[in-house]
Write a protein that holds these residues in place. Sequence first.
Motif, short mmCIF file in Angstrom:
data_model
loop_
_atom_site.label_atom_id
_atom_site.label_comp_id
_atom_site.label_asym_id
_atom_site.label_seq_id
_atom_site.Cartn_x
_atom_site.Cartn_y
_atom_site.Cartn_z
N LEU A 178 0.84 -1.20 0.00
CA LEU A 178 0.00 0.00 0.00
C LEU A 178 0.87 1.25 0.00
CD1 LEU A 178 -2.57 -1.04 2.77
CD2 LEU A 178 -2.94 -1.13 0.30
N HIS A 179 0.33 2.34 -0.52
CA HIS A 179 1.03 3.60 -0.43
C HIS A 179 1.04 4.08 1.02
CE1 HIS A 179 0.08 3.77 -4.81
NE2 HIS A 179 1.29 4.27 -4.84
N PRO A 180 2.17 4.54 1.53
CA PRO A 180 2.20 5.00 2.92
C PRO A 180 1.34 6.25 3.12
CG PRO A 180 4.26 5.51 1.79
CD PRO A 180 3.47 4.65 0.86
N VAL A 181 0.64 6.28 4.25
CA VAL A 181 -0.23 7.42 4.55
C VAL A 181 0.23 8.20 5.79
CG1 VAL A 181 -2.28 6.51 3.41
CG2 VAL A 181 -1.78 5.84 5.76
N ASN A 182 1.24 7.69 6.47
CA ASN A 182 1.88 8.45 7.56
C ASN A 182 0.92 8.88 8.66
OD1 ASN A 182 4.15 8.40 5.79
ND2 ASN A 182 3.46 10.29 4.84
N VAL A 183 0.08 8.00 9.13
CA VAL A 183 -0.88 8.42 10.14
C VAL A 183 -0.59 7.87 11.54
CG1 VAL A 183 -2.75 8.83 8.52
CG2 VAL A 183 -2.46 6.56 9.50
N CYS A 184 0.06 6.72 11.65
CA CYS A 184 0.21 6.16 13.00
C CYS A 184 1.38 6.81 13.74
CB CYS A 184 0.37 4.64 12.94
SG CYS A 184 2.02 4.03 12.50
N GLY A 210 -12.84 -8.83 0.72
CA GLY A 210 -12.10 -9.09 1.96
C GLY A 210 -10.68 -8.55 1.94
N ASN A 211 -10.34 -7.72 0.97
CA ASN A 211 -8.98 -7.17 0.92
C ASN A 211 -8.74 -6.21 2.08
OD1 ASN A 211 -8.38 -8.65 -1.36
ND2 ASN A 211 -9.13 -7.06 -2.73
N CYS A 212 -9.81 -5.66 2.64
CA CYS A 212 -9.67 -4.81 3.83
C CYS A 212 -9.25 -5.64 5.04
CB CYS A 212 -10.98 -4.08 4.11
SG CYS A 212 -12.43 -5.16 4.22
N ILE A 213 -9.77 -6.88 5.12
CA ILE A 213 -9.38 -7.76 6.23
C ILE A 213 -7.90 -8.08 6.13
CG2 ILE A 213 -9.85 -9.92 7.41
CD1 ILE A 213 -12.49 -10.07 5.97
N ALA A 214 -7.44 -8.31 4.89
CA ALA A 214 -6.07 -8.75 4.68
C ALA A 214 -5.05 -7.71 5.14
CB ALA A 214 -5.86 -9.07 3.20
N LYS A 230 -8.32 3.41 -3.94
CA LYS A 230 -7.44 3.65 -5.09
C LYS A 230 -6.26 2.71 -5.19
CE LYS A 230 -4.82 7.28 -2.67
NZ LYS A 230 -3.57 6.52 -2.58
N ASP A 231 -5.82 2.12 -4.08
CA ASP A 231 -4.64 1.26 -4.18
C ASP A 231 -4.92 -0.06 -4.88
OD1 ASP A 231 -3.11 3.16 -2.98
OD2 ASP A 231 -2.30 1.87 -1.42
N TRP A 232 -6.12 -0.66 -4.65
CA TRP A 232 -6.36 -1.98 -5.22
C TRP A 232 -7.76 -2.18 -5.75
CZ3 TRP A 232 -2.35 -4.39 -6.68
CH2 TRP A 232 -1.16 -4.31 -5.98
N GLN A 233 -8.77 -2.13 -4.91
CA GLN A 233 -10.08 -2.63 -5.31
C GLN A 233 -10.91 -1.61 -6.09
OE1 GLN A 233 -10.90 -5.76 -4.98
NE2 GLN A 233 -12.89 -5.47 -5.96
N ASN A 234 -10.69 -0.33 -5.85
CA ASN A 234 -11.44 0.73 -6.52
C ASN A 234 -12.95 0.61 -6.32
OD1 ASN A 234 -9.43 2.48 -8.06
ND2 ASN A 234 -8.82 0.44 -8.71
N LYS A 269 -5.57 1.75 6.23
CA LYS A 269 -5.21 0.66 5.33
C LYS A 269 -6.43 0.10 4.60
CE LYS A 269 -1.03 -1.36 7.38
NZ LYS A 269 -0.51 -2.51 8.15
N CYS A 270 -7.54 -0.10 5.32
CA CYS A 270 -8.73 -0.66 4.67
C CYS A 270 -9.28 0.29 3.62
CB CYS A 270 -9.80 -0.98 5.72
SG CYS A 270 -10.32 0.42 6.73
N VAL A 271 -9.20 1.58 3.89
CA VAL A 271 -9.68 2.58 2.92
C VAL A 271 -8.82 2.54 1.66
CG1 VAL A 271 -10.07 5.03 2.53
CG2 VAL A 271 -10.59 4.03 4.76
N GLU A 272 -7.50 2.43 1.86
CA GLU A 272 -6.60 2.38 0.71
C GLU A 272 -6.81 1.11 -0.10
OE1 GLU A 272 -4.00 4.90 0.02
OE2 GLU A 272 -5.60 5.83 1.17
#
Length: 345
Positions: free
Chosen positions: A69-75, A243-247, A207-211, A200-203
């Motif tokens: 995933l693209h880094p989002v720098n939030v944690c 289920g890509n959000c679970i992954a 836009k990162d994978w499932q669209n 991560k689930c949002v990404e």
Amino acid sequence: MTGGRQMMLTGERPMIASGTLLIPLQPPPRTVELTIDGETVQAPEGSTILDACRRQGKEIPTLCYLDTLHPVNVCRVCVVEVEGSRVLVPSCSRPVEAGMVVRTDSERVRHSRKLVLEFLASSVDLSTTPDVDRWIDDYGAHPERYGPPAPPMPAGLRDSLQPGHHAPPDPDYAATVIQPVKVDNELYVRDYGKCILCYKCVEACGKDWQNTYALTVAGRGFDARISTEFAVKLPESACVYCGNCIAVCPTGALMFKSERDHRDAGTWDESRQTVTSTICPYCGVGCNLELHVQDNEIVKVTSPLDHEITRGNLCIKGRFGWRYVQNRPPEARGDGRRTPEGRGS
């Protein structure tokens, strides 16, 4: 030309001509020299500080980062100190630079990570987050110093919070995001009391994978939360149950219902599980599957993150279409066990 193969210049496509396979030849990556914790190291140009640290065997804690995933720098738990930088920088997204001086374990870095871990652990249920207990010990975090956790919110209340309409905090409790688990389908559950809002689930959904964009972030500040559109139930949303959000969920906030049922029953035991690699039989794409099996029962399915095509992603058939393996009549399995639905298994 050797053994029927011939190298090509970079940028050309592989071709087969007259029995000769032409393979594009990539130039070697350029490297930069930097200093990490007093040690001079070489790192490929364009890689991150996190990449360079991992090559040196240095552990940097991460929560919102994932290779796919693209880094989002939030944690902000992976921050390091870079000489000349006014603020600590996220190592997961900051590229290495020639002459850069990095400190990964300074007092300032450790204090920052300690606070991040305390804020997360005092407000979120991290009981199913790998490694976090060890990090809390390593950095001397004391989340309990913020007081006992506030009582769980009633179901749906957090989803109705409006930006700018904050209630005064109760000084007797540590504010939390604890709320009832959302169980509105038979495939996976959403326990947002475990959500650290890592995106991560949002990404993965977007836009990162499932669209598909079934999941997004609603609200502001401490009231921010992951939500479907208008907070509708999952079956009423745009979710396609890949289920890509679970992954990609790092905390177990999104979890297979089969795993959740086992955890609630006290029967989830990863030490008794085996992982079998196979190929999804549903179509010709050939996605790799990893079947997690406990007591002769498939309890969840994953896909390897380093697979060059799927990169850990699956569709609903690959992720959840394995039940037919267990929904066989007793005579087919010979053990007479029953499925949870009461059918012979």
